[in-house]
Design an enzyme around this catalytic site. Structure first.
Site, PDB file in Angstrom:
ATOM      1  N   THR A   1      -1.870   1.239  14.370  1.00 41.64           N
ATOM      2  CA  THR A   1      -0.411   1.127  14.622  1.00 41.64           C
ATOM      3  C   THR A   1      -0.513  -0.203  15.462  1.00 41.64           C
ATOM      4  OG1 THR A   1       1.608   1.918  15.670  1.00 41.64           O
ATOM      5  CG2 THR A   1      -0.632   2.867  16.483  1.00 41.64           C
ATOM      6  N   SER A   2       0.607  -0.998  15.000  1.00 37.78           N
ATOM      7  CA  SER A   2       1.033  -2.036  16.178  1.00 37.78           C
ATOM      8  C   SER A   2       1.450  -1.684  17.780  1.00 37.78           C
ATOM      9  CB  SER A   2       2.000  -2.957  15.393  1.00 37.78           C
ATOM     10  OG  SER A   2       3.208  -2.340  15.050  1.00 37.78           O
TER      11      SER A   2
ATOM     12  N   HIS B   1       8.350   9.690  10.934  1.00 37.48           N
ATOM     13  CA  HIS B   1       9.561   8.793  10.159  1.00 37.48           C
ATOM     14  C   HIS B   1       9.543   9.376   8.885  1.00 37.48           C
ATOM     15  CE1 HIS B   1       8.171   5.505  13.359  1.00 37.48           C
ATOM     16  NE2 HIS B   1       8.933   6.118  13.766  1.00 37.48           N
TER      17      HIS B   1
ATOM     18  N   CYS C   1      20.026  15.331   1.596  1.00 33.81           N
ATOM     19  CA  CYS C   1      21.616  15.352   1.561  1.00 33.81           C
ATOM     20  C   CYS C   1      21.990  15.116   2.881  1.00 33.81           C
ATOM     21  CB  CYS C   1      22.038  16.377   0.831  1.00 33.81           C
ATOM     22  SG  CYS C   1      23.641  16.511   0.573  1.00 33.81           S
TER      23      CYS C   1
ATOM     24  N   CYS D   1      25.492  20.179  -3.358  1.00 30.82           N
ATOM     25  CA  CYS D   1      26.745  20.098  -3.375  1.00 30.82           C
ATOM     26  C   CYS D   1      27.282  18.626  -3.934  1.00 30.82           C
ATOM     27  CB  CYS D   1      26.874  19.602  -1.709  1.00 30.82           C
ATOM     28  SG  CYS D   1      26.305  18.032  -1.029  1.00 30.82           S
TER      29      CYS D   1
ATOM     30  N   GLN E   1       3.140   8.040  11.817  1.00 36.11           N
ATOM     31  CA  GLN E   1       4.450   7.336  11.496  1.00 36.11           C
ATOM     32  C   GLN E   1       4.588   7.032  10.009  1.00 36.11           C
ATOM     33  OE1 GLN E   1       4.619   3.933  14.839  1.00 36.11           O
ATOM     34  NE2 GLN E   1       2.623   4.760  14.854  1.00 36.11           N
ATOM     35  N   ASN E   2       3.331   7.450   9.156  1.00 38.92           N
ATOM     36  CA  ASN E   2       3.571   6.866   7.966  1.00 38.92           C
ATOM     37  C   ASN E   2       4.455   7.838   7.105  1.00 38.92           C
ATOM     38  OD1 ASN E   2       1.691   5.056   8.867  1.00 38.92           O
ATOM     39  ND2 ASN E   2       0.002   6.073   7.911  1.00 38.92           N
TER      40      ASN E   2
ATOM     41  N   ARG F   1       8.805   0.959  -3.404  1.00 34.06           N
ATOM     42  CA  ARG F   1       7.681   1.090  -2.510  1.00 34.06           C
ATOM     43  C   ARG F   1       7.182   2.382  -3.069  1.00 34.06           C
ATOM     44  NH1 ARG F   1       9.620   0.585   2.856  1.00 34.06           N
ATOM     45  NH2 ARG F   1       7.669   1.813   3.509  1.00 34.06           N
TER      46      ARG F   1
HETATM   47  C1  BJW Z   1      -5.547  -1.611  10.658  1.00 36.31           C
HETATM   48  C2  BJW Z   1      -6.177  -1.830   9.563  1.00 36.31           C
HETATM   49  C3  BJW Z   1      -7.183  -0.994   8.995  1.00 36.31           C
HETATM   50  C4  BJW Z   1      -4.548  -3.201   9.549  1.00 36.31           C
HETATM   51  N1  BJW Z   1      -7.598  -0.165   9.925  1.00 36.31           N
HETATM   52  N2  BJW Z   1      -5.772  -0.581  11.524  1.00 36.31           N
HETATM   53  C5  BJW Z   1      12.656   1.659  23.136  1.00 36.31           C
HETATM   54  C6  BJW Z   1      12.458   0.248  23.353  1.00 36.31           C
HETATM   55  C7  BJW Z   1      12.921  -0.878  22.618  1.00 36.31           C
HETATM   56  C8  BJW Z   1      13.385  -0.638  21.434  1.00 36.31           C
HETATM   57  C9  BJW Z   1      13.486   1.007  21.131  1.00 36.31           C
HETATM   58  C10 BJW Z   1      13.321   1.895  22.123  1.00 36.31           C
HETATM   59  N3  BJW Z   1      13.501   3.052  21.599  1.00 36.31           N
HETATM   60  C11 BJW Z   1      14.079   2.984  20.394  1.00 36.31           C
HETATM   61  C12 BJW Z   1      14.108   1.724  20.100  1.00 36.31           C
HETATM   62  C13 BJW Z   1      14.732   1.030  18.763  1.00 36.31           C
HETATM   63  C14 BJW Z   1      13.736   1.008  17.793  1.00 36.31           C
HETATM   64  C15 BJW Z   1      12.567   0.411  18.046  1.00 36.31           C
HETATM   65  O1  BJW Z   1      11.570   0.845  18.355  1.00 36.31           O
HETATM   66  N4  BJW Z   1      12.518  -1.019  17.994  1.00 36.31           N
HETATM   67  C16 BJW Z   1      11.258  -1.768  18.390  1.00 36.31           C
HETATM   68  C17 BJW Z   1      10.625  -2.442  16.986  1.00 36.31           C
HETATM   69  C18 BJW Z   1      12.054  -3.026  19.079  1.00 36.31           C
HETATM   70  N5  BJW Z   1      13.433   2.483  17.465  1.00 36.31           N
HETATM   71  C19 BJW Z   1      14.101   3.164  16.550  1.00 36.31           C
HETATM   72  O2  BJW Z   1      15.220   2.739  16.094  1.00 36.31           O
HETATM   73  C20 BJW Z   1      13.893   4.715  16.247  1.00 36.31           C
HETATM   74  N6  BJW Z   1      14.814   5.648  16.327  1.00 36.31           N
HETATM   75  C21 BJW Z   1      15.421   5.821  17.711  1.00 36.31           C
HETATM   76  O3  BJW Z   1      14.605   5.408  18.660  1.00 36.31           O
HETATM   77  O4  BJW Z   1      16.356   6.888  17.747  1.00 36.31           O
HETATM   78  C22 BJW Z   1      16.933   7.031  19.112  1.00 36.31           C
HETATM   79  C23 BJW Z   1      18.041   5.583  19.011  1.00 36.31           C
HETATM   80  C24 BJW Z   1      18.798   5.653  18.126  1.00 36.31           C
HETATM   81  C25 BJW Z   1      19.812   4.539  18.186  1.00 36.31           C
HETATM   82  C26 BJW Z   1      19.707   3.586  19.140  1.00 36.31           C
HETATM   83  C27 BJW Z   1      18.732   3.565  20.110  1.00 36.31           C
HETATM   84  C28 BJW Z   1      17.703   4.867  20.136  1.00 36.31           C
HETATM   85  C29 BJW Z   1      13.623   4.675  14.666  1.00 36.31           C
HETATM   86  C30 BJW Z   1      12.118   3.971  14.239  1.00 36.31           C
HETATM   87  C31 BJW Z   1      11.878   4.205  12.917  1.00 36.31           C
HETATM   88  C32 BJW Z   1      11.085   3.287  12.191  1.00 36.31           C
HETATM   89  N7  BJW Z   1      11.132   3.342  10.715  1.00 36.31           N
HETATM   90  C33 BJW Z   1      10.102   2.611  10.098  1.00 36.31           C
HETATM   91  C34 BJW Z   1      10.568   2.304   8.685  1.00 36.31           C
HETATM   92  C35 BJW Z   1      10.216   3.678   8.074  1.00 36.31           C
HETATM   93  C36 BJW Z   1      10.819   3.610   6.623  1.00 36.31           C
HETATM   94  C37 BJW Z   1      10.075   2.426   6.005  1.00 36.31           C
HETATM   95  O5  BJW Z   1       8.664   2.830   5.781  1.00 36.31           O
HETATM   96  O6  BJW Z   1      10.742   1.370   5.343  1.00 36.31           O
HETATM   97  O7  BJW Z   1       8.737   3.031  10.404  1.00 36.31           O
HETATM   98  S1  BJW Z   1       9.894   0.950  10.849  1.00 36.31           S
HETATM   99  C38 BJW Z   1       8.111   0.724  10.564  1.00 36.31           C
HETATM  100  O8  BJW Z   1       7.465   0.469  11.876  1.00 36.31           O
HETATM  101  C39 BJW Z   1       7.749   2.330   9.942  1.00 36.31           C
HETATM  102  C40 BJW Z   1       6.454   2.639  10.615  1.00 36.31           C
HETATM  103  O9  BJW Z   1       6.391   3.863  10.830  1.00 36.31           O
HETATM  104  C41 BJW Z   1       6.743   1.708  12.041  1.00 36.31           C
HETATM  105  C42 BJW Z   1       5.427   1.616  12.848  1.00 36.31           C
HETATM  106  O10 BJW Z   1       4.558   0.677  12.328  1.00 36.31           O
HETATM  107  P1  BJW Z   1       3.139   0.686  12.168  1.00 36.31           P
HETATM  108  O11 BJW Z   1       2.652   1.856  11.619  1.00 36.31           O
HETATM  109  O12 BJW Z   1       2.807   0.644  13.516  1.00 36.31           O
HETATM  110  O13 BJW Z   1       2.519  -0.289  11.165  1.00 36.31           O
HETATM  111  P2  BJW Z   1       2.548  -1.951  11.520  1.00 36.31           P
HETATM  112  O14 BJW Z   1       2.670  -2.669  10.296  1.00 36.31           O
HETATM  113  O15 BJW Z   1       3.522  -2.385  12.447  1.00 36.31           O
HETATM  114  O16 BJW Z   1       0.949  -1.988  12.140  1.00 36.31           O
HETATM  115  C43 BJW Z   1      -0.068  -2.028  11.253  1.00 36.31           C
HETATM  116  C44 BJW Z   1      -1.315  -1.951  12.241  1.00 36.31           C
HETATM  117  O17 BJW Z   1      -2.453  -1.670  11.652  1.00 36.31           O
HETATM  118  C45 BJW Z   1      -1.693  -3.383  12.592  1.00 36.31           C
HETATM  119  O18 BJW Z   1      -1.889  -3.346  14.248  1.00 36.31           O
HETATM  120  C46 BJW Z   1      -2.787  -3.900  12.258  1.00 36.31           C
HETATM  121  O19 BJW Z   1      -3.728  -4.674  12.952  1.00 36.31           O
HETATM  122  C47 BJW Z   1      -3.494  -2.590  12.040  1.00 36.31           C
HETATM  123  N8  BJW Z   1      -4.470  -2.599  10.890  1.00 36.31           N
HETATM  124  N9  BJW Z   1      -5.230  -2.960   8.970  1.00 36.31           N
HETATM  125  C48 BJW Z   1      -6.807  -0.102  11.153  1.00 36.31           C
HETATM  126  N10 BJW Z   1      -7.978  -1.368   7.877  1.00 36.31           N
HETATM  127 ZN    ZN Z   2      24.090  18.367  -0.553  1.00 37.63          ZN
END
Ligand code: BJW
Ligand code: ZN
Length: 222
Positions: A172-173, A103, A111, A134, A85-86, A54
């Site tokens: 964001t979705s 994120h 570490c 370390c 979130q990016n 990436r």
């Molecule tokens: C345009 C465009 C243009 C296109 N102009 N727009 C409550 C309910 C249900 C589940 C949970 C909850 N609380 C927590 C959870 C679990 C989980 C979660 O949310 N799951 C759901 C998906 C079901 N959350 C977590 O695990 C989080 N941690 C947490 O809550 O800790 C406490 C906990 C711990 C243990 C157990 C329970 C709770 C952490 C979430 C971390 C997310 N990480 C990622 C990956 C980062 C690393 C990597 O890059 O690989 O972050 S996931 C991924 O999704 C990334 C993004 O930041 C994130 C959001 O995505 P985003 O930015 O919305 O992108 P897309 O692709 O989804 O959408 C793009 C949008 O752009 C679309 O709408 C297009 O239409 C639009 N678009 N072109 C404007 N030109």
């Molecule tokens: Zn260390």
């Protein structure tokens, strides 16, 4: 406050995770499998390979008109906060300061043992980077599924959501929590909530205004 997601970087050439009915896949694995706490525990080298790939894609990419527009807003409004979130660092590359990164950042490693953060641009290319303090193996400084957000980041954003007059949600979705809850906090506290996205999201019905279109075009017009 402005909350951004992967869509704001789409016009720079960064692939989104979801949208258009598709989900990102790498080596046959959906991204939420490889970007997960479970994968980090089970196969750290595979996680590094995914993030190295990436970073390779990102290296050549530049901020777009939407990133630059938001960098201007920070000087135009007295009390402005950009929450993203990016992990791509493109807001900072466009000149945004003090960005709240929910994120993490793909250009940093962390570490797990001593919590030191390391700039990956300063680390030599090796198979598995290790901590200069370390010696333990480093991990990418990003928040994977099932992991908690960096201490203080969500709290800062939620406090601003509580007190802001205007909340923009861009590209964001709005399905990943707790980030997706921020516009709702803002709306419940009385802010005017505006979504900018070419597609509708689960948040659209809660917004005061939905502007359908690409971030680069819409934010420039605004
Ligand atoms: C345009 C465009 C243009 C296109 N102009 N727009 C409550 C309910 C249900 C589940 C949970 C909850 N609380 C927590 C959870 C679990 C989980 C979660 O949310 N799951 C759901 C998906 C079901 N959350 C977590 O695990 C989080 N941690 C947490 O809550 O800790 C406490 C906990 C711990 C243990 C157990 C329970 C709770 C952490 C979430 C971390 C997310 N990480 C990622 C990956 C980062 C690393 C990597 O890059 O690989 O972050 S996931 C991924 O999704 C990334 C993004 O930041 C994130 C959001 O995505 P985003 O930015 O919305 O992108 P897309 O692709 O989804 O959408 C793009 C949008 O752009 C679309 O709408 C297009 O239409 C639009 N678009 N072109 C404007 N030109
Ligand atoms: Zn260390």
């Amino acid at each position: 406050m402005v909350l951004t997601g992967a869509g704001i970087s789409a016009e720079s050439g960064v692939p989104t995770f979801r949208g258009g009915g598709n989900t990102a896949v790498w080596k046959g694995m959906p991204f939420d499998m490889i970007s997960s706490a479970r994968m980090l525990e089970g196969d750290l080298p595979a996680v590094w390979e995914w993030f190295n790939y990436r970073r390779g894609l990102l290296e050549k990419l530049k901020p777009n008109a939407a990133h630059f527009a938001l960098a201007q807003w920070q000087d135009r409004f007295q009390d402005f906060m950009l929450v993203t979130q990016n992990i791509d660092n493109l807001h900072q590359a466009a000149g945004s300061r003090d960005v709240v990164e929910l994120h993490g950042n793909i250009w940093r490693a962390r570490c797990p043992t001593c919590a030191t953060r390391h700039d990956l641009r300063e680390l030599h290319d090796g198979s598995l980077p290790s901590c200069s303090d370390c010696g333990d193996p480093l991990r990418p400084d990003v928040v994977l599924f099932g992991e908690t957000l960096p201490p203080g980041a969500f709290e800062r954003a939620a406090e601003k959501a509580q007190s802001c007059d205007l909340c923009f949600v861009v590209g964001t979705s709005a399905v990943v929590y707790p980030a997706a809850g921020l516009p709702e906090i803002a709306g419940n506290a009385g802010a005017y909530v505006v979504e900018v996205n070419p597609e509708r999201t689960p948040l659209s019905d809660l917004c005061d205004e939905v502007i359908t279109g690409n971030a680069g075009e819409i934010l420039t017009l605004l």
